[in-house]
Design a protein around this motif. Structure first.
Motif, mmCIF file in Angstrom:
data_model
loop_
_atom_site.group_PDB
_atom_site.id
_atom_site.type_symbol
_atom_site.label_atom_id
_atom_site.label_comp_id
_atom_site.label_asym_id
_atom_site.label_seq_id
_atom_site.Cartn_x
_atom_site.Cartn_y
_atom_site.Cartn_z
ATOM 1 N N PRO A 1 0.829 -1.219 0.000
ATOM 2 C CA PRO A 1 0.000 0.000 0.000
ATOM 3 C C PRO A 1 0.865 1.272 0.000
ATOM 4 O O PRO A 1 2.020 1.261 0.432
ATOM 5 C CB PRO A 1 -0.786 -0.094 1.315
ATOM 6 N N VAL A 2 0.276 2.357 -0.462
ATOM 7 C CA VAL A 2 0.965 3.648 -0.522
ATOM 8 C C VAL A 2 1.428 4.077 0.867
ATOM 9 O O VAL A 2 2.539 4.586 1.042
ATOM 10 C CB VAL A 2 0.047 4.726 -1.149
ATOM 11 N N SER A 3 0.597 3.860 1.880
ATOM 12 C CA SER A 3 0.961 4.266 3.241
ATOM 13 C C SER A 3 2.210 3.535 3.726
ATOM 14 O O SER A 3 3.020 4.106 4.459
ATOM 15 C CB SER A 3 -0.201 4.033 4.201
ATOM 16 N N THR A 4 2.389 2.315 3.299
ATOM 17 C CA THR A 4 3.578 1.553 3.686
ATOM 18 C C THR A 4 4.829 2.161 3.063
ATOM 19 O O THR A 4 5.856 2.326 3.731
ATOM 20 C CB THR A 4 3.428 0.075 3.268
ATOM 21 N N VAL A 5 4.731 2.526 1.780
ATOM 22 C CA VAL A 5 5.868 3.178 1.111
ATOM 23 C C VAL A 5 6.199 4.487 1.819
ATOM 24 O O VAL A 5 7.367 4.796 2.063
ATOM 25 C CB VAL A 5 5.568 3.423 -0.383
ATOM 26 N N ASN A 6 5.173 5.250 2.162
ATOM 27 C CA ASN A 6 5.375 6.512 2.859
ATOM 28 C C ASN A 6 6.104 6.286 4.187
ATOM 29 O O ASN A 6 7.055 7.002 4.499
ATOM 30 C CB ASN A 6 4.028 7.204 3.076
ATOM 31 N N ASN A 7 5.677 5.288 4.938
ATOM 32 C CA ASN A 7 6.319 4.985 6.221
ATOM 33 C C ASN A 7 7.764 4.544 6.038
ATOM 34 O O ASN A 7 8.655 4.997 6.756
ATOM 35 C CB ASN A 7 5.538 3.903 6.978
ATOM 36 N N TRP A 8 8.008 3.639 5.097
ATOM 37 C CA TRP A 8 9.370 3.166 4.845
ATOM 38 C C TRP A 8 10.286 4.310 4.431
ATOM 39 O O TRP A 8 11.407 4.407 4.901
ATOM 40 C CB TRP A 8 9.375 2.096 3.769
ATOM 41 N N LYS A 9 9.780 5.154 3.546
ATOM 42 C CA LYS A 9 10.600 6.275 3.074
ATOM 43 C C LYS A 9 10.914 7.227 4.222
ATOM 44 O O LYS A 9 12.056 7.647 4.405
ATOM 45 C CB LYS A 9 9.890 7.042 1.956
ATOM 46 N N TYR A 10 9.913 7.542 5.025
ATOM 47 C CA TYR A 10 10.113 8.445 6.158
ATOM 48 C C TYR A 10 11.156 7.878 7.122
ATOM 49 O O TYR A 10 12.093 8.571 7.515
ATOM 50 C CB TYR A 10 8.782 8.691 6.885
ATOM 51 N N ARG A 11 10.987 6.609 7.485
ATOM 52 C CA ARG A 11 11.944 5.995 8.420
ATOM 53 C C ARG A 11 13.341 5.936 7.814
ATOM 54 O O ARG A 11 14.338 6.185 8.497
ATOM 55 C CB ARG A 11 11.471 4.597 8.828
ATOM 56 N N GLY A 12 13.424 5.626 6.528
ATOM 57 C CA GLY A 12 14.722 5.578 5.859
ATOM 58 C C GLY A 12 15.411 6.924 5.863
ATOM 59 O O GLY A 12 16.611 7.034 6.154
ATOM 60 N N LEU A 13 14.665 7.984 5.543
ATOM 61 C CA LEU A 13 15.253 9.329 5.540
ATOM 62 C C LEU A 13 15.669 9.754 6.946
ATOM 63 O O LEU A 13 16.709 10.396 7.123
ATOM 64 C CB LEU A 13 14.274 10.344 4.942
ATOM 65 N N GLN A 14 14.866 9.382 7.940
ATOM 66 C CA GLN A 14 15.227 9.707 9.321
ATOM 67 C C GLN A 14 16.531 9.018 9.712
ATOM 68 O O GLN A 14 17.411 9.624 10.319
ATOM 69 C CB GLN A 14 14.109 9.311 10.291
ATOM 70 N N LYS A 15 16.664 7.746 9.349
ATOM 71 C CA LYS A 15 17.891 7.009 9.664
ATOM 72 C C LYS A 15 19.094 7.608 8.933
ATOM 73 O O LYS A 15 20.174 7.715 9.504
ATOM 74 C CB LYS A 15 17.734 5.531 9.312
#
Length: 174
Positions: A147-161
Motif C-alpha cells: 500500500p501507498v501508506s507503507t511506502v510513505n512509512n518506509w521512506k520516512y523511516r529511511g530518511l530519518q535514519k
C-alpha cells in the motif's frame, strides 16, 4: 488496462496533429531529450484518460497543460532530490538555490550509497524509488506490491535514519 482500437486511433490522431506544438512548448523549458520524454508522456497519459471517448474535442491547450504539469512535477521532484542530497552530504541548503535546474544524476556519492546500504531493504527501496528515482508514492507502491501508506512509512523511516547517520558522522568529525 486494455486499450481499444478506437482509443488508440483517437490518441494517434491527436499525436499526428499536435505532437510538434507540445514538443515545442516543452522544449522552451527543457533539453531536447527531456522535452521528447515529456511529449511522449503527454500522449501516454491520454491513453489512460478514463473518459477519452466521451470528450467532444481535445484542444492543444489541454495537451500543453498536461505537459506543463509534467514539467512542474519533474522540476519539483528534482528539487526535493537536490535538497535531500544537500542534507545528506552536509551542504548548506541555500548554496544551490540560484543555480539553474539540472536533472539529478542517477549516480550517488560513495558515502550516501554506503549509508543507503545500511538501511533495511524495504526502507532502502522506498528511498531509492521515491527520492532518488522520483517515482510517485503510488508508482513506488505498485512496484513494491504494498500500500501507498507503507511506502510513505518506509521512506520516512529511511530518511530519518539517513539523517541520524549524517548527524552521527558530523558529531564524530567535530
Amino acid at each position: 488496462m486494455q486499450i481499444s482500437q478506437h482509443r488508440a486511433d483517437l490518441v494517434l490522431d491527436l499525436f499526428d496533429r499536435f505532437y510538434t506544438r507540445v514538443f515545442c512548448f516543452a522544449r522552451k523549458s527543457l533539453p531536447a531529450e527531456s522535452a521528447e520524454d515529456i511529449t511522449q508522456e503527454v500522449f501516454a497519459k491520454l491513453l489512460q484518460l478514463r473518459h477519452l471517448e466521451q470528450l467532444d474535442e481535445i484542444s492543444v491547450s489541454y495537451l500543453i497543460k498536461i505537459a506543463d504539469n509534467l514539467i512542474k512535477r519533474r522540476y519539483n521532484r528534482g528539487r526535493r532530490f537536490q535538497r535531500f542530497l544537500e542534507a545528506a552530504q552536509g551542504e548548506p541548503r541555500g548554496k544551490r538555490e540560484t543555480e539553474p535546474y539540472v536533472e539529478p544524476a542517477p549516480e550517488l556519492g560513495r558515502d550516501l550509497t554506503d549509508q543507503l546500504n545500511r538501511l533495511c531493504p524495504s526502507e532502502r527501496e522506498a528511498v531509492r524509488l521515491v527520492v532518488c528515482n522520483g517515482l510517485s508514492y503510488q508508482e513506488a507502491a505498485e512496484s513494491l506490491g504494498v500500500p501507498v501508506s507503507t511506502v510513505n512509512n518506509w521512506k520516512y523511516r529511511g530518511l530519518q535514519k539517513l539523517k541520524e547517520m549524517q548527524d552521527g558522522e558530523s558529531d564524530q568529525a567535530a
